[in-house]
Design an enzyme around this catalytic site. Structure first.
Site, mmCIF file in Angstrom:
data_model
loop_
_atom_site.group_PDB
_atom_site.id
_atom_site.type_symbol
_atom_site.label_atom_id
_atom_site.label_comp_id
_atom_site.label_asym_id
_atom_site.label_seq_id
_atom_site.Cartn_x
_atom_site.Cartn_y
_atom_site.Cartn_z
ATOM 1 N N GLU A 177 -2.818 0.319 -3.186
ATOM 2 C CA GLU A 177 -1.842 -0.233 -2.238
ATOM 3 C C GLU A 177 -2.424 -0.263 -0.838
ATOM 4 O O GLU A 177 -3.164 0.650 -0.445
ATOM 5 C CB GLU A 177 -0.587 0.648 -2.148
ATOM 6 C CG GLU A 177 0.354 0.586 -3.292
ATOM 7 C CD GLU A 177 1.601 1.448 -3.023
ATOM 8 O OE1 GLU A 177 1.941 1.674 -1.851
ATOM 9 O OE2 GLU A 177 2.201 1.892 -4.010
ATOM 10 N N GLU A 182 2.658 7.887 -6.706
ATOM 11 C CA GLU A 182 2.452 8.794 -5.570
ATOM 12 C C GLU A 182 3.172 10.123 -5.786
ATOM 13 O O GLU A 182 4.064 10.509 -5.010
ATOM 14 C CB GLU A 182 2.909 8.161 -4.266
ATOM 15 C CG GLU A 182 2.030 7.015 -3.822
ATOM 16 C CD GLU A 182 2.331 6.548 -2.404
ATOM 17 O OE1 GLU A 182 3.421 6.857 -1.890
ATOM 18 O OE2 GLU A 182 1.487 5.859 -1.819
HETATM 19 C C1 GAL Z 1 3.817 3.831 -0.799
HETATM 20 C C2 GAL Z 1 4.662 3.676 -2.044
HETATM 21 C C3 GAL Z 1 5.285 2.295 -2.129
HETATM 22 C C4 GAL Z 1 5.859 1.879 -0.804
HETATM 23 C C5 GAL Z 1 4.781 1.955 0.237
HETATM 24 C C6 GAL Z 1 5.257 1.554 1.615
HETATM 25 O O1 GAL Z 1 3.822 5.145 -0.382
HETATM 26 O O2 GAL Z 1 3.902 3.895 -3.200
HETATM 27 O O3 GAL Z 1 6.277 2.325 -3.115
HETATM 28 O O4 GAL Z 1 6.919 2.701 -0.475
HETATM 29 O O5 GAL Z 1 4.309 3.258 0.341
HETATM 30 O O6 GAL Z 1 4.223 1.577 2.544
#
Ligand code: GAL
Length: 686
Positions: free
Chosen positions: A321, A164
């Site tokens: 994610e 990110e």
């Molecule tokens: C994303 C990030 C992860 C974790 C997640 C939490 O932005 O890539 O490492 O922090 O959010 O929702």
């Protein structure tokens, strides 16, 4: 069958993960947070859940290089062997997203500085300066070590560069940043005179005589120079991209044949994803829609999915994610309701993702994210846990959808998304404040509700594969892009443009002589003035002289027609009766113009007209809240997705379609009942 609207530097992989047959399923796995005794249990649980891919080492730099230049790969060797032995593939990170504490101790200038001169400290993550030679050198060395060590490993499926990018620190104003900004400007403008002209420094005595006088746009008493701010945004996006490119080049050299990517964040302002996407082997993003937004949550997720797919010309992408249950970083974090995790995962696949991944695999015991939902909750993988049961069920469902992997979505409608326009239109000192992505998403949500497949496009795209293009608030529009859009309409494409389009050139200078300048001819009108509408102002638009009246907000363009025909008129104030929606026959097609903001019904009247004219049809007709999409393989095998986002059952008509639901094996035709949060994936009969 997919269109190629712009040129990718990278050879795109036909599927994100050639090493996996079928859909990818898994999550961010941080075994470094746990004793190795837990790892075996993790493997058992992963197999139980049907996990086939895990993202590893994302935040493991400190563990991989505890002392500068001294690497400890022992634990990662053991982990990779365990994964390989368990038949699970690795999305292996370059681990450069969060440098170890020694970096800040030994090289204080490796820390980023904000616009007020405050230096970030270690102790969180992503505190590094993208311009620090020390950060860059150590990041490159670590990437090289990882690539050399694991490039032939059985478990390796893909490379995950950093994480990110720009999520927390998207600007840097330190010494190195300032030097690099000057260098970037020199390359762009060559002479200080050209820079002065481009930045309009005759205004407010801002003239520069030497490059050394130029700074990044820092803390200033009132409005800063808009072109300086715009250039700085371009510079930051380019500079952070350079970090990715440097690591990706090492990986491609040392580890050929393995896809390389980084995870985006959907409509994320600091990164011009069109420029970035050319450097990726496939695209991915992290989707965390706010459950408190109700139906807007699934709409914003869908917009992110469609953007991520569009970045690589419609190829399959990967949802990198999402959360199983609840995040921990909003003020209040309600749970996803039962079956919603499945529904939203299926939505991603329905919109072109070749799988669904989560953050994280196992809920942490310590640290800032210990209350973040996970695939394995704190109680562990137990049948008594709702989340765990849903995780296993989704894994089983995904196995049944394996044949979907690699199939494509075909859209004939597109929405123009320009990062330059976004950056410029949201700078201060405008007639009214803009929320550029919200305006785009208003259109996207309309297409979503109508079940019409839609892509996003950069402003310089080759539009030839599309029948209908919507260009909302394309405030900054380069002459050449406007000309090619005009040519596209002339030769057979339907355009819908909205207020505050074509106002400035790429330097954020007004194009003199009547907005929307270079689009004036295609749209058949010019705008003399605009009247921003404060909230609660009563303004409305009437279609035809006696037709339907719908509310209007935000803005009113006062238009002069030059060939366009009015379709709707403002109802109130001194410009009552002036055109609010127009249509212009131009060449072999039509260009529509919307001079104000309209939601629901107003947008429906306009877009239904435009779609009918363009011959753009819905994938299917469904009750409210039921989403349908179609994915197809080049060999003609088609999959029809039906997703019921309602908490009540829906009766879904299939029209002439029929097929077998891959999830249940049931045959469907005619009309059938889709349960609350229900999903059906029909393999259509030919
Ligand atoms: C994303 C990030 C992860 C974790 C997640 C939490 O932005 O890539 O490492 O922090 O959010 O929702």
């Amino acid at each position: 069958m997919s269109t190629t609207p712009f040129r990718h530097k990278q050879a795109l992989f036909p599927r994100p993960c050639p090493a996996i047959k079928g859909l990818c399923y898994g999550g961010d796995y941080s075994p470094q947070q746990w004793p190795e005794s837990v790892w075996r249990e993790d493997m058992r649980l992963m197999r139980e859940a049907g996990v086939n891919l895990v993202s590893i080492a994302i935040f493991a730099w400190a563990k991989l290089e505890p002392v500068p230049g001294r690497y400890d790969f022992g634990w990662l060797d053991r982990l990779m062997a365990l994964l390989a032995g368990s038949g699970i593939k690795a999305d292996l990170a370059t681990a450069t997203a969060s440098p170890p504490a020694w970096m800040a101790r030994l090289f204080p200038d490796s820390l980023a500085t904000d616009g007020e001169g405050r230096i970030y400290s270690p102790g969180s993550r992503q505190h590094y300066s993208p311009f620090s030679p020390h950060y860059r050198r150590h990041a490159a060395a670590l990437t090289r070590q990882l690539a050399r060590r694991y490039h032939r490993h059985l478990a390796l499926a893909m490379w995950h560069v950093n994480n990110e990018y720009a999520c927390h620190v998207s600007e840097d104003h330190g010494r190195h940043a300032t030097r690099e900004f000057r260098r970037w400007l020199k390359k762009k403008y060559r002479t200080i005179g050209a820079l002065n002209a481009a930045w309009g420094t005759a205004f407010w005595s801002q003239h520069y005589s030497v490059w050394e006088e130029i700074c990044t746009p820092r803390h200033v008493p009132t409005f800063g120079n808009p072109t300086q701010q715009l250039d700085f945004k371009r510079f930051m996006s380019d500079s952070i991209l350079a970090l990715y490119v440097a690591e990706a080049a090492i990986l491609r050299r040392e580890s050929p044949g393995i896809p390389v990517t980084t995870n985006f964040m959907g409509f994320f302002k600091p990164i011009d994803q069109w420029r970035w996407a050319r450097e990726l082997d496939f695209s991915s993003w992290d989707s965390y829609p706010d459950p408190l937004l109700g139906s807007r949550a699934r709409e914003s997720a869908a917009a992110g999915h469609d953007l991520t797919r569009s970045l690589i010309s419609g190829r399959p992408w990967l949802l990198m994610e999402q959360v199983t249950s609840q995040v921990n970083w909003r003020p209040i974090n309600p749970l996803k309701r039962p079956e919603v995790m499945r529904l939203l995962s299926m939505q991603a696949v329905a919109r072109g993702s070749d799988g669904a991944m989560f953050f994280p695999w196992r809920a942490s015991r310590a640290g800032a994210e210990k209350f973040h939902g996970a695939m394995v909750p704190h109680v562990g993988g137990q049948a008594a846990s709702r989340v765990w049961r849903e995780v296993c069920a989704l894994g089983a469902d995904f196995r049944k959808l394996a044949s979907v992997s690699g199939s494509l979505i075909q859209a004939r409608a597109a929405i123009v998304l320009s990062w330059d326009a976004w950056w410029a239109v949201e700078l201060k000192s405008k007639p009214a404040q803009f929320d550029y992505p919200a305006w785009l998403q208003e259109f996207h949500a309309w297409f979503l509700r109508r079940n019409i497949a839609v892509d996003f496009l950069p402003p310089d795209a080759d539009c030839s594969g599309y029948r209908l293009i919507v260009a909302p608030a394309l405030y900054l529009l380069a002459e050449k892009d406007a000309r090619s859009l005009t040519h596209w309409v002339q030769t057979g494409g339907t355009l819908v443009a909205t207020y505050f389009t074509g106002v400035v050139d790429e330097y954020d200078h007004i194009v003199i002589g009547g907005y929307p300048a270079y689009l004036r001819e295609a749209l058949g009108l010019w705008v003399e003035e605009w009247d921003p509408l404060p909230e609660n102002t009563l303004q409305a638009v009437r279609f035809g002289r006696r037709g339907r009246q719908v509310p209007a907000s935000h803005w009113a363009d006062l238009i002069h027609l030059e060939g366009a025909r009015p379709l709707a008129f403002f109802s109130r104030d001194f410009y009552a009766g002036r055109p609010a929606v127009t249509e212009h026959s131009y060449g072999s097609d039509k260009a529509f113009y919307l001079a104000t903001k309209m939601g629901g019904d107003g947008l429906t009247i306009l877009l239904d007209l435009a779609c009918a004219h363009a011959g753009v049809a819905p994938v299917g007709q469904t009750p409210d809240g039921v989403e349908v999409t179609e994915r197809a393989h080049a060999n003609g095998v088609r999959y029809f997705y039906l997703l019921n986002h309602n908490v009540t059952p829906a009766i879904v008509p299939l029209a002439a379609r029929s097929g077998v639901d891959l999830l249940t094996g049931r045959r469907h035709s005619g009309r059938f009942r889709l349960g609350p949060n229900g999903v059906v994936v029909l393999r259509l009969n030919p």
